[in-house]
Enzyme design. Structure first.
Site, PDB file in Angstrom:
ATOM      1  CD  GLU A  61      -8.516   6.633   4.404  1.00 56.14           C
ATOM      2  OE1 GLU A  61      -8.637   6.707   5.644  1.00 56.14           O
ATOM      3  OE2 GLU A  61      -7.413   6.552   3.843  1.00 56.14           O
ATOM      4  CD1 TRP A 105      -3.655   2.062   6.004  1.00 56.28           C
ATOM      5  CD2 TRP A 105      -5.853   2.405   5.946  1.00 56.28           C
ATOM      6  NE1 TRP A 105      -4.046   2.089   4.675  1.00 56.28           N
ATOM      7  CE2 TRP A 105      -5.391   2.300   4.620  1.00 56.28           C
ATOM      8  CE3 TRP A 105      -7.209   2.616   6.166  1.00 56.28           C
ATOM      9  CZ2 TRP A 105      -6.233   2.405   3.519  1.00 56.28           C
ATOM     10  CZ3 TRP A 105      -8.045   2.716   5.063  1.00 56.28           C
ATOM     11  CH2 TRP A 105      -7.555   2.612   3.761  1.00 56.28           C
ATOM     12  CE1 TYR A 117      -3.422   2.807   0.690  1.00 59.07           C
ATOM     13  CE2 TYR A 117      -1.994   3.389   2.532  1.00 59.07           C
ATOM     14  CZ  TYR A 117      -3.040   3.691   1.687  1.00 59.07           C
ATOM     15  OH  TYR A 117      -3.703   4.887   1.830  1.00 59.07           O
TER      16      TYR A 117
END
Length: 175
Positions: free
Chosen positions: A47, A55, A24
């Protein structure tokens, strides 16, 4: 925000040392995305799902999210019915929060309206930064959690009916 603090032995930011973050960080974070409404919608939903969580949790569930939400096809998600909501809430591969699941459907419907109005979701999103990436210094970006741009985007999205789009979430999204 395309800069990050690095140390001598790595090109990765301090937050990305865990292997879960490597791909990522290296291929998506801070990389401008234009003309891919599906991807921009995916990141908006992820998100929002991350609110109150890490996360890392969301990245670990990302593939399950893609499968559960029909690869984030906006028109398909906008048509989800109550039966689909129930199946999503029973899916252990995603965050099974009723408000977050329902917000994905609400946000898909609102995204379609934005696409009609602006021609694309990308055009709309990029208008909040005058169609150019903002580059902060590494020391500055590590301290910020909102910006005037994320405030404006959040306010406008909320006005359009979006959920889970507060300024802090939008600041992370804009990165």
């Amino acid at each position: 925000d395309t800069n990050c603090a690095t140390n001598e032995d790595s090109h990765r930011c301090g937050w990305a040392k865990d292997p879960v973050f490597h791909e990522y960080h290296d291929t998506e974070w801070g990389v401008p995305c234009r003309d891919d409404d599906r991807y921009l919608f995916e990141m908006l939903i992820l998100e929002g799902a991350q609110a109150g969580l890490s996360w890392k949790t969301i990245l670990n569930k990302r593939q399950s999210y893609k499968e559960a939400f029909d690869n984030f096809d906006i028109a398909t998600v906008a048509e989800y019915d109550e039966e689909k909501v129930i199946s999503l809430l029973e899916n252990p591969g995603i965050v099974r929060n009723k408000l977050k699941v329902r917000s994905a459907i609400t946000n898909a419907k609102a995204t379609l309206k934005i696409c009609e109005e602006f021609g694309s979701f990308s055009t709309y999103i990029w208008s909040f930064v005058d169609h150019s990436p903002i580059v902060n210094s590494p020391s500055m970006s590590s301290m910020l959690v909102t910006s005037p741009e994320s405030d404006a985007l959040s306010k406008d999205l909320k006005k359009r009916g979006f959920k889970f789009v507060g300024s802090t979430i939008m600041y992370a999204y804009m990165q």
